[in-house]
Design a protein around this motif. Sequence first.
Motif, PDB file in Angstrom:
ATOM      1  N   CYS A 265      17.530 -16.423  24.873  1.00  0.00           N
ATOM      2  CA  CYS A 265      17.309 -17.212  26.079  1.00  0.00           C
ATOM      3  C   CYS A 265      18.510 -17.148  27.026  1.00  0.00           C
ATOM      4  CB  CYS A 265      17.029 -18.660  25.692  1.00  0.00           C
ATOM      5  SG  CYS A 265      16.852 -19.748  27.115  1.00  0.00           S
TER       6      CYS A 265
ATOM      7  N   CYS B 221      19.819 -21.133  27.041  1.00  0.00           N
ATOM      8  CA  CYS B 221      20.464 -21.822  25.912  1.00  0.00           C
ATOM      9  C   CYS B 221      20.860 -20.885  24.780  1.00  0.00           C
ATOM     10  CB  CYS B 221      19.546 -22.924  25.388  1.00  0.00           C
ATOM     11  SG  CYS B 221      18.147 -22.313  24.421  1.00  0.00           S
TER      12      CYS B 221
ATOM     13  N   CYS C 179      11.169 -20.086  26.223  1.00  0.00           N
ATOM     14  CA  CYS C 179      12.086 -20.495  25.151  1.00  0.00           C
ATOM     15  C   CYS C 179      11.556 -21.756  24.479  1.00  0.00           C
ATOM     16  CB  CYS C 179      13.474 -20.753  25.733  1.00  0.00           C
ATOM     17  SG  CYS C 179      14.646 -21.393  24.514  1.00  0.00           S
TER      18      CYS C 179
ATOM     19  N   CYS D 143      14.495 -24.697  25.083  1.00  0.00           N
ATOM     20  CA  CYS D 143      14.787 -25.331  26.379  1.00  0.00           C
ATOM     21  C   CYS D 143      13.671 -25.123  27.397  1.00  0.00           C
ATOM     22  CB  CYS D 143      16.128 -24.841  26.926  1.00  0.00           C
ATOM     23  SG  CYS D 143      16.081 -23.178  27.620  1.00  0.00           S
TER      24      CYS D 143
HETATM   25 ZN   LIG Z   1      16.445 -21.708  25.930  1.00  0.00          ZN
END
Ligand SMILES: [Zn+2]
Length: 419
Positions: A15, A18, A58, A61
């Motif tokens: 990601c 994050c 993701c 997040c």
């Molecule tokens: Zn993420």
Amino acid sequence: MTAVPAVSGHHAPTCQGCGAALVRTLVDLGEQPLANSYVPPERAADPEPVYPLHARVCDRCLLVQVDNVTPPETIFGQHYAYYSSFSESWLAHCRRYAETMRERFGLNADSLVVEIASNDGYMLQYFVAAGIPVLGIEPAGGVADAAEARGVPTVREFFGRETAAKLAGEGRQADLLAAKNVLAHVPDINDFVAGIPILLKPEGVFTVEFPHLLNLIRENQFDTIYHEHFTYLSLLAVEKIFTRHGLTIFDVEQLPTHGGSLRVFAARRDSEPKVSGNVAKVLDMEKAAQLDRPEGYAGFDAKVRRVRSDLLDFIASARAERKRVAAYGAAAKGNTLLNYCGITHNQIDYVVDRNPAKQHTLLPGSHIAVRDPAALDEAHPDYLLILPWNIRDEVVAQNAAFRDRGGKFVTAIPQLAIF
Ligand SMILES: [Zn+2]
């Protein structure tokens, strides 16, 4: 077309927000050439590099993103969304923005307004006209020169932590910091957002506009997905990134631009801004659409496949009846649609576009020839597939003669429509 292996090798993608492993597909659009790589006719036979175009979400997040697989040299200079010309409606949008911000935040001759990806000063010019000091941040030399020529001082850098710290060190912090349609195009969203609180005065305001993921999902706008458009943003996901970097979102507006955009207002957390009820309202809309949980993103891929099969069925039956199909608008989103559907110059005779720079080229992948709109008056097609659906009404109004001759317009998104 030639498949080029992803530069990242065989590692599982992670990601951009994050760092978690990305395991969930939003939609896999196959292998495609870069959406803005128009082909000169003399190179029609050359191999055309293609890259995976795969949007994922993701699980941790909820940031929607495409794998960044293109070699850096091919996208250098495209980190920001450049416009070679601005439509009247976009300039009017920017003028209203300048007036509204000036009033709302009491900007005056002692203030500083900074825009990231300021291009040729198309937006900051309205603050200059009101006597408010401005600063543009723009890495592209040509447009930066044009900005300076119209009285917009411009720093020629990409924006991130480093540029922000340098400007803050010189005492150039912003009362108003603007970013229009640039956030989704930055390859390192954390570095970009980390620079915002550094460049803001303690009570400064950051506004950022981006196409709203909620509309992409609801309206099947999968054709807005392309390689240089790295992230597809919900308020939920943006809030997580902003919070991580010390920014508080205190207001949000819904705008009609680009098929439905958000304008988010944020300030440094330590300024303790008063938060408008609009923030919870938009977050609630996203939750109602289940964008707050990974499973909420399931089913989009199936809706996209349906768009493809409906469009292919329409073209096949039109051709079976010996009808001719042309297209309108050589925009990036058209290329994503055509290449995902596997439509080529064998199915669509040509595409017309008003931009002379695109005329006499071939669309990437599909190799459909781009012609002047006057072509519609010479070779009368039966159907005109409008690729940039966001300007559908404008296109219909401009092509009344086509309809008067019995021609029909077609749009593929959000679902097939013939009218
Ligand atoms: Zn993420």
